[in-house]
Scaffold this motif. Structure first.
Motif, PDB file in Angstrom:
ATOM      1  N   ASP A  30     -30.697 -59.663 -25.246  1.00  0.00           N
ATOM      2  CA  ASP A  30     -30.581 -59.822 -24.089  1.00  0.00           C
ATOM      3  C   ASP A  30     -31.320 -58.867 -23.437  1.00  0.00           C
ATOM      4  OD1 ASP A  30     -28.761 -57.670 -23.416  1.00  0.00           O
ATOM      5  OD2 ASP A  30     -27.194 -59.090 -24.280  1.00  0.00           O
ATOM      6  N   SER A  31     -31.681 -57.570 -24.117  1.00  0.00           N
ATOM      7  CA  SER A  31     -32.637 -56.511 -23.458  1.00  0.00           C
ATOM      8  C   SER A  31     -33.081 -55.700 -24.471  1.00  0.00           C
ATOM      9  CB  SER A  31     -31.911 -55.810 -22.384  1.00  0.00           C
ATOM     10  OG  SER A  31     -30.740 -55.461 -22.919  1.00  0.00           O
ATOM     11  N   VAL A  48     -35.611 -56.520 -19.751  1.00  0.00           N
ATOM     12  CA  VAL A  48     -34.561 -57.561 -19.847  1.00  0.00           C
ATOM     13  C   VAL A  48     -35.337 -58.664 -20.425  1.00  0.00           C
ATOM     14  CG1 VAL A  48     -33.128 -59.223 -18.864  1.00  0.00           C
ATOM     15  CG2 VAL A  48     -33.342 -56.967 -17.769  1.00  0.00           C
ATOM     16  N   PRO A  80     -26.632 -58.205 -19.048  1.00  0.00           N
ATOM     17  CA  PRO A  80     -27.883 -57.946 -19.377  1.00  0.00           C
ATOM     18  C   PRO A  80     -28.697 -57.283 -18.140  1.00  0.00           C
ATOM     19  CG  PRO A  80     -27.058 -60.085 -20.199  1.00  0.00           C
ATOM     20  CD  PRO A  80     -26.070 -59.581 -19.186  1.00  0.00           C
ATOM     21  N   SER A  81     -29.138 -56.145 -18.137  1.00  0.00           N
ATOM     22  CA  SER A  81     -30.189 -55.733 -17.142  1.00  0.00           C
ATOM     23  C   SER A  81     -30.826 -54.699 -17.510  1.00  0.00           C
ATOM     24  CB  SER A  81     -29.174 -55.267 -15.840  1.00  0.00           C
ATOM     25  OG  SER A  81     -28.298 -54.160 -16.353  1.00  0.00           O
ATOM     26  N   GLU A  82     -31.913 -54.264 -16.764  1.00  0.00           N
ATOM     27  CA  GLU A  82     -32.678 -53.056 -17.282  1.00  0.00           C
ATOM     28  C   GLU A  82     -31.966 -51.785 -17.173  1.00  0.00           C
ATOM     29  OE1 GLU A  82     -36.633 -53.030 -15.944  1.00  0.00           O
ATOM     30  OE2 GLU A  82     -36.771 -50.918 -16.194  1.00  0.00           O
ATOM     31  N   ALA A  85     -29.790 -51.715 -20.374  1.00  0.00           N
ATOM     32  CA  ALA A  85     -30.427 -51.717 -21.528  1.00  0.00           C
ATOM     33  C   ALA A  85     -30.559 -50.205 -22.050  1.00  0.00           C
ATOM     34  CB  ALA A  85     -31.985 -52.262 -21.377  1.00  0.00           C
TER      35      ALA A  85
END
Ligand code: M6R
Length: 608
Positions: A30-31, A48, A80-82, A85
């Motif tokens: 997901d990232s 992402v 799931p996001s930056e 991550a």
């Protein structure tokens, strides 16, 4: 579930890390992110989505450095996001950490750190590791990680770099695998050998509660109590080309087509045809107890569990042993009370499934003996069991397990046959079984040759939203596995059912829009299955039958037939599952699904 790859050496780290991440993408996707030591600090980039998004982000960015860590994530804490991550870093942006596993006391630790003025940038448990290592750093990164290990509870495979520890990567393991790779011009660390197999096949496994410092010149391993460990390298047998598509559109299809070979690999060198006895070198350390054993419990998850469920019938057919098969995630909560000399057989492709590992640990505590049937050599289950049998099937990359299932069935049959021959099974029966096992790869090719026919059936039904899979006895677990395959890669709702249970409820669902896949080879369940099919047909449900070649009576009543060649009853599942795999594959393909990386899933489930 997530993947780790690290490099320290004479080459540029960036291409090695990106390429390693792509090999690991099947574990979680997901990232992704990486951090590389440069002369003027540490460059860290995250994105992402799949690795290709990270690559896109790095396009045109100049990173020059030969020490780096990289990670592909499957979310457990936080969306799931930056920001969520990996890598994560500490307040002063000195420490960069990647982590697989779960820090169980992270909320307590987070609150303490916040009281000390630390601001968190993510929702992850991993970020506490970065802050703790940053606070614990006093000139030695190894010492800082060691101290942090004593403060955290839970599981981790982690890798860390520090701005003030140039040329060094520290890795540590508790409950999540980490492997060191010894290359010609540097060292690697990864959660899975596939990430480094292009560069080296010489590896050293980190054991529980150990940590290691890697530099270009060497590596040193020690325990969490700072006791130095000497460990020699092992050579892995996987080749880089095993992880290539070789012209196939998806790994899943490639792996389905590899089955004649992987079945052969499962019995190669393991048969004595004249004696009607298999020989399994891997179980010899426990053979004296195993041959006397009268109680076996097979534990596994997902597809491996369904292989175990077929295995139970095969053991009951060939041996005098009482066999139970248990979902590993439930097994450890049972009141376990084993008769003396009970063997647990843990089935697992990855050898890292958290529930299966937890189940064998609990069984060991209660006095059971442990056998493993695992594909990944050197994985945790293979190391924590007393003896076992490897699949030798090469890496399985597609998230949906296919070739390992038929390989597991082959190995379970060999074990049952070996034990059966020490019980009551006659020489004639043993010889007949071995001949039939040797014939399987060719019979499997015959099933695969019907791929276009199966694709046409998928074309006809792929828009149906609900499917039923039915089977009895040996093929009841094949119905379950067929439904699981369809669900996981096509997202179509499917149920696997023992055919006899149909009239106790599910028959209410039957209508012209709901196809039933009926596994009905010519075996001792044939007549009963035939009646169940008639019950469905009289309610206008379409039926796709997986049937023995030449079954003309059946052809007259069902809508579609996929033929499998005749074999012994207890070997039918090995052939019957292949049409189910192909049917799912083609439905998913027609629906444009991401077949090798279905949504929400990960190849190796390392959280409970
Ligand atoms: O690595 P394991 O065999 O222990 O994995 C068990 C399950 O997670 C696995 O079989 C899963 O169900 C697959 N996605 C099925 O295709």
């Amino acid at each position: 579930m997530c993947g780790i790859v690290c490099y320290v050496g004479q080459k540029q780290a960036r291409p090695i890390l990106l390429e390693g991440l792509k090999q690991l993408e099947y574990r979680g996707y997901d990232s992704a992110g990486l951090a590389i030591q440069q002369e003027d600090g540490i460059a860290c980039y995250r994105a992402v989505g799949k690795i290709v998004e990270l690559e896109r982000k790095l396009n045109g960015v100049d990173i020059n450095g030969n020490v780096g860590i990289a990670h592909t994530r499957w979310a457990t804490h936080g969306e799931p996001s930056e920001a969520n991550a990996h890598p994560h870093w500490d307040q002063d942006e000195n420490v960069f950490v990647i982590h697989n596993g779960i820090i169980e006391n992270f909320i307590v630790l987070k609150k303490k750190l916040e009281k000390h003025g630390i601001t968190f940038r993510s929702e992850t448990d991993t970020e506490v590791l970065a802050h703790l290592i940053g606070l614990n750093f006093n000139g030695s990164l190894n010492e800082a990680v060691r101290k942090t290990m004593s403060q955290v509870e839970g599981t981790f495979g982690l890798a860390v770099i520090h701005r003030n520890a140039p040329g060094e990567i520290v890795v540590a393991r508790r409950g999540s695998p980490l492997i060191i790779g010894v290359g010609e011009d540097g060292h690697f660390a990864a959660s899975d050998v596939s990430a480094m197999v292009r560069h080296t096949n010489k590896v050293v496994h980190l054991e529980e509660n150990e940590l290691a410092t890697l530099t270009t010149e060497g590596f040193s391993i020690s325990t969490a109590q700072a006791k130095p460990i000497e460990r020699s390298t092992e050579t892995v047998e996987w080749r880089a080309e095993d992880a290539e598509l070789n012209g196939f559109p998806h790994f899943m299809l490639k792996e389905i087509y590899e089955q004649p070979e992987t079945i052969k690999n499962a019995f190669r060198g393991r048969l004595e045809p004249g004696e009607g006895v298999p020989k399994l070198g891997g179980i010899m350390p426990v053979w004296d107890s195993l041959k006397e054993c009268r109680h076996v419990v097979i534990v596994a998850c997902g597809t491996s569990y369904y292989a175990g469920a077929v295995g139970r019938y095969v053991f009951e057919r060939l041996t005098e042993i009482d066999v139970e098969v248990e979902l590993a995630s439930e097994f450890r909560y049972r009141k376990l009370n084993f008769p003396e000399n009970t063997f647990i057989v843990a089935l697992s492709q990855s050898g890292e499934t958290a529930d299966t590992l937890a189940a064998i640990r609990e069984a060991k505590r209660k006095g059971a003996r442990l056998l493993g049937m695992v594909n990944v050599v050197g994985s945790s289950i293979s190391r924590e069991t007393e003896a076992g049998v490897y699949n030798h099937a090469g890496p399985e990359i597609g998230v949906a397990s296919t070739k390992i299932f038929t390989s597991q069935l082959t190995i379970l049959t060999l074990l049952a046959l070996l034990l059966g021959r020490h019980h009551n099974l006659s020489l004639t029966e043993g010889v007949e079984a071995i001949r039939a096992i040797q014939a399987l790869p060719e019979l499997m090719k015959d099933v695969l040759s019907q791929a276009h026919h199966i694709e046409a059936i998928a074309e006809k039904y792929h828009k149906c939203n609900n499917w039923l899979f039915l089977g009895r006895k040996y093929n009841y677990p094949i119905a379950m596995e067929g439904a699981l395959k369809l669900k996981e890669i096509s997202y179509i709702h499917a149920e696997g059912y023992p055919a006899g249970e149909m009239k106790h409820g599910p028959i209410a669902l039957i209508n012209p829009e709901m196809p039933t896949v009926a596994i009905i080879p010519k075996d001792d369940m044939y007549e009963k299955m035939f009646s169940n099919i008639q019950e469905i047909k009289s309610r206008k449900g379409p039926v796709i039958a997986v049937a023995t070649k030449g079954d003309d009576d059946l052809r007259e009543i069902v809508d579609d037939v996929i033929e499998i060649p005749k074999t012994l009853d207890f070997l039918n599942p090995i052939l019957a599952v292949v049409p189910c795999q192909l049917l799912s594959y083609y439905c998913a393909s027609l629906l444009n699904r991401d077949i090798d990386k279905p949504r929400n899933l990960a190849k190796s489930v390392t959280v409970e």
